[in-house]
Write a protein that holds these residues in place. Structure first.
Motif, PDB file in Angstrom:
ATOM      1  N   GLY A  85     -29.896  44.915 -30.515  1.00 37.13           N
ATOM      2  CA  GLY A  85     -30.068  45.751 -31.711  1.00 37.13           C
ATOM      3  C   GLY A  85     -29.883  44.969 -32.998  1.00 37.13           C
ATOM      4  N   VAL A  86     -28.861  44.126 -33.065  1.00 37.22           N
ATOM      5  CA  VAL A  86     -28.598  43.330 -34.273  1.00 37.22           C
ATOM      6  C   VAL A  86     -29.739  42.357 -34.533  1.00 37.22           C
ATOM      7  N   GLU A  87     -30.184  41.686 -33.500  1.00 39.06           N
ATOM      8  CA  GLU A  87     -31.261  40.709 -33.658  1.00 39.06           C
ATOM      9  C   GLU A  87     -32.569  41.385 -34.089  1.00 39.06           C
ATOM     10  N   GLN A  88     -32.854  42.562 -33.549  1.00 36.27           N
ATOM     11  CA  GLN A  88     -34.062  43.274 -33.944  1.00 36.27           C
ATOM     12  C   GLN A  88     -34.009  43.670 -35.418  1.00 36.27           C
ATOM     13  N   ALA A  89     -32.830  44.114 -35.887  1.00 35.81           N
ATOM     14  CA  ALA A  89     -32.678  44.469 -37.300  1.00 35.81           C
ATOM     15  C   ALA A  89     -32.861  43.232 -38.188  1.00 35.81           C
ATOM     16  N   SER A  90     -32.344  42.101 -37.754  1.00 33.30           N
ATOM     17  CA  SER A  90     -32.493  40.863 -38.521  1.00 33.30           C
ATOM     18  C   SER A  90     -33.950  40.436 -38.603  1.00 33.30           C
ATOM     19  N   VAL A  91     -34.673  40.612 -37.522  1.00 35.14           N
ATOM     20  CA  VAL A  91     -36.097  40.272 -37.529  1.00 35.14           C
ATOM     21  C   VAL A  91     -36.857  41.187 -38.482  1.00 35.14           C
ATOM     22  N   GLN A  92     -36.550  42.469 -38.471  1.00 37.48           N
ATOM     23  CA  GLN A  92     -37.230  43.395 -39.373  1.00 37.48           C
ATOM     24  C   GLN A  92     -36.968  43.036 -40.836  1.00 37.48           C
ATOM     25  N   LEU A  93     -35.719  42.690 -41.141  1.00 33.22           N
ATOM     26  CA  LEU A  93     -35.395  42.303 -42.513  1.00 33.22           C
ATOM     27  C   LEU A  93     -36.115  41.020 -42.910  1.00 33.22           C
ATOM     28  N   ALA A  94     -36.104  40.031 -42.026  1.00 33.08           N
ATOM     29  CA  ALA A  94     -36.781  38.778 -42.327  1.00 33.08           C
ATOM     30  C   ALA A  94     -38.288  38.984 -42.463  1.00 33.08           C
ATOM     31  N   ALA A  98     -40.554  38.187 -45.762  1.00 26.82           N
ATOM     32  CA  ALA A  98     -41.691  37.273 -45.655  1.00 26.82           C
ATOM     33  C   ALA A  98     -42.987  37.913 -46.137  1.00 26.82           C
ATOM     34  N   GLU A  99     -43.049  39.237 -46.100  1.00 30.87           N
ATOM     35  CA  GLU A  99     -44.260  39.942 -46.531  1.00 30.87           C
ATOM     36  C   GLU A  99     -44.292  40.184 -48.029  1.00 30.87           C
ATOM     37  N   GLN A 100     -43.192  39.942 -48.720  1.00 30.06           N
ATOM     38  CA  GLN A 100     -43.146  40.157 -50.166  1.00 30.06           C
ATOM     39  C   GLN A 100     -43.822  38.994 -50.886  1.00 30.06           C
ATOM     40  N   HIS A 156     -41.149  31.447 -50.630  1.00 30.02           N
ATOM     41  CA  HIS A 156     -41.946  32.171 -49.635  1.00 30.02           C
ATOM     42  C   HIS A 156     -41.943  31.432 -48.303  1.00 30.02           C
ATOM     43  N   GLN A 157     -42.023  30.100 -48.342  1.00 28.90           N
ATOM     44  CA  GLN A 157     -41.961  29.319 -47.109  1.00 28.90           C
ATOM     45  C   GLN A 157     -40.594  29.463 -46.435  1.00 28.90           C
ATOM     46  N   LEU A 158     -39.531  29.526 -47.228  1.00 26.25           N
ATOM     47  CA  LEU A 158     -38.202  29.744 -46.664  1.00 26.25           C
ATOM     48  C   LEU A 158     -38.118  31.098 -45.970  1.00 26.25           C
ATOM     49  N   ASP A 159     -38.732  32.114 -46.565  1.00 23.50           N
ATOM     50  CA  ASP A 159     -38.743  33.440 -45.935  1.00 23.50           C
ATOM     51  C   ASP A 159     -39.488  33.420 -44.608  1.00 23.50           C
ATOM     52  N   LEU A 160     -40.584  32.682 -44.561  1.00 21.30           N
ATOM     53  CA  LEU A 160     -41.334  32.571 -43.311  1.00 21.30           C
ATOM     54  C   LEU A 160     -40.526  31.827 -42.253  1.00 21.30           C
ATOM     55  N   ARG A 161     -39.826  30.756 -42.650  1.00 26.22           N
ATOM     56  CA  ARG A 161     -38.984  30.013 -41.705  1.00 26.22           C
ATOM     57  C   ARG A 161     -37.834  30.878 -41.199  1.00 26.22           C
ATOM     58  N   GLU A 162     -37.291  31.698 -42.087  1.00 27.42           N
ATOM     59  CA  GLU A 162     -36.207  32.592 -41.661  1.00 27.42           C
ATOM     60  C   GLU A 162     -36.721  33.608 -40.642  1.00 27.42           C
ATOM     61  N   LEU A 163     -37.933  34.094 -40.836  1.00 34.65           N
ATOM     62  CA  LEU A 163     -38.527  35.015 -39.873  1.00 34.65           C
ATOM     63  C   LEU A 163     -38.695  34.331 -38.516  1.00 34.65           C
ATOM     64  N   GLN A 164     -39.148  33.075 -38.509  1.00 36.70           N
ATOM     65  CA  GLN A 164     -39.287  32.334 -37.259  1.00 36.70           C
ATOM     66  C   GLN A 164     -37.933  32.158 -36.571  1.00 36.70           C
ATOM     67  N   GLN A 165     -36.913  31.859 -37.355  1.00 37.74           N
ATOM     68  CA  GLN A 165     -35.583  31.658 -36.788  1.00 37.74           C
ATOM     69  C   GLN A 165     -35.052  32.952 -36.157  1.00 37.74           C
ATOM     70  N   GLN A 166     -35.176  34.052 -36.887  1.00 37.25           N
ATOM     71  CA  GLN A 166     -34.688  35.328 -36.364  1.00 37.25           C
ATOM     72  C   GLN A 166     -35.484  35.772 -35.136  1.00 37.25           C
ATOM     73  N   SER A 167     -36.786  35.493 -35.147  1.00 38.58           N
ATOM     74  CA  SER A 167     -37.621  35.839 -33.988  1.00 38.58           C
ATOM     75  C   SER A 167     -37.217  35.011 -32.772  1.00 38.58           C
ATOM     76  N   ALA A 168     -36.887  33.725 -32.994  1.00 41.00           N
ATOM     77  CA  ALA A 168     -36.449  32.873 -31.887  1.00 41.00           C
ATOM     78  C   ALA A 168     -35.125  33.358 -31.314  1.00 41.00           C
ATOM     79  N   GLN A 169     -34.223  33.804 -32.175  1.00 42.43           N
ATOM     80  CA  GLN A 169     -32.947  34.328 -31.696  1.00 42.43           C
ATOM     81  C   GLN A 169     -33.147  35.619 -30.905  1.00 42.43           C
ATOM     82  N   LEU A 170     -34.084  36.447 -31.357  1.00 42.22           N
ATOM     83  CA  LEU A 170     -34.385  37.669 -30.611  1.00 42.22           C
ATOM     84  C   LEU A 170     -35.007  37.336 -29.259  1.00 42.22           C
TER      85      LEU A 170
END
Length: 285
Positions: A85-94, A98-100, A156-170
């Motif tokens: 649940g925590v990891e899914q929430a982190s992915v949604q936030l990231a 990244a979409e902004q 924006h690139q940092l936001d995309l990298r954060e999304l990749q990191q959170q997705s990998a953790q999930l």
């Protein structure tokens, strides 16, 4: 020609047929040395091609299990998940961050406006319609806008990298089968806490049964008589029935000095999984 006298003698592997006028020498045909090579039998054992203990990369609680002992699995298939649940929430936030792209678009428009302003003032300065200071100020605004655009792009690139990191953790919360085979053991169940420590028990043990691996023990006198790619008939012990065709995949280059033997590995197709592993057999070369 009519032969008046015929004599049959064996001389150094040849049959010599003679008569009073001439000798005819023909090679002797030995049934065990035909074009297909010498025939012999070796004791063997049918094994899985590989067995894998599937554990978890992170500590967690098992949330769902999708297979059980004896089930067939395919490579990449999801076989279990951990609570995430925590990891899914982190992915949604990231993903939201990244979409902004408003800041990026604003910086881009600012650069475009500053560039046009600088080009106009630069042209007016050349026509002596404006002091050079105004042109320099416009150029400074343009360079500043370019720097702000660069900062926006980097963020924006940092936001995309954060999304990749959170997705990998999930993704670490999802267990997938590393091979196509069957589940041979299940050691953990829903609600249990599992850890990635090497000393802890794995969640599953999987075995690849197609193709099977056949381990053949041969005496050192047969070394050099088996080549990779050779076809071999495999007959499992009773109560298994049938004769199956396998192919030589590996021939050991090292002899066991204690037993005077070496090992040959065969690949035995098993599409329908009709042949079990762990069965003794005989290999007919």
């Amino acid at each position: 020609m009519m032969l008046s006298t015929i004599r049959n003698t064996h001389i150094d592997g040849y049959f010599a047929y003679s008569n009073i006028k001439s000798w005819f020498i023909l090679p002797a045909l030995c049934l065990t040395n035909l074009a297909y090579g010498e025939s012999f039998i070796g004791d063997c054992l049918i094994e899985p091609t590989q067995q894998v203990a599937v554990g978890v990369p992170v500590t967690g609680v098992i949330d769902k299990i999708f297979v059980k002992r004896g089930d067939k699995v395919t490579q990449g298939q999801v076989i279990a998940t951990l609570a995430s649940g925590v990891e899914q929430a982190s992915v949604q936030l990231a993903k939201y961050k990244a979409e902004q792209v408003a800041a990026l678009q604003l910086a881009t428009r600012k650069v475009e406006f500053a560039q046009r302003k600088f080009e106009r003032r630069q042209a007016m300065t050349r026509e002596h319609l404006m002091p050079e200071q105004d042109s320099d100020d416009a150029e400074a605004e343009y360079r500043l806008a370019q720097a702000e655009l660069l900062v926006a792009q980097e963020n924006h690139q940092l936001d995309l990298r954060e999304l990749q990191q959170q997705s990998a953790q999930l993704a670490q919360k999802t267990l997938r089968s590393p091979l196509t085979g069957v589940v041979v053991e299940q050691s953990a169940y829903v609600g249990e806490v599992v850890e990635p420590n090497s000393s802890s028990k794995p969640v599953f043990k999987l075995a690849q049964l197609d193709p099977l691996r056949v381990q053949v023990i041969l005496p050192k006198s047969r070394f050099g008589a088996v080549q990779v790619g050779r076809k071999v008939d495999v007959v499992p012990e009773k109560p298994m029935m049938g004769r199956y065709s396998a192919q030589v995949k590996t021939v050991d280059k090292l002899l066991d000095s204690a037993s005077g033997t070496f090992v040959v590995f065969l690949a035995l197709p098993n599409k329908q999984l009709a042949i079990p592993a762990g069965v003794k057999c005989q290999a007919f070369f």
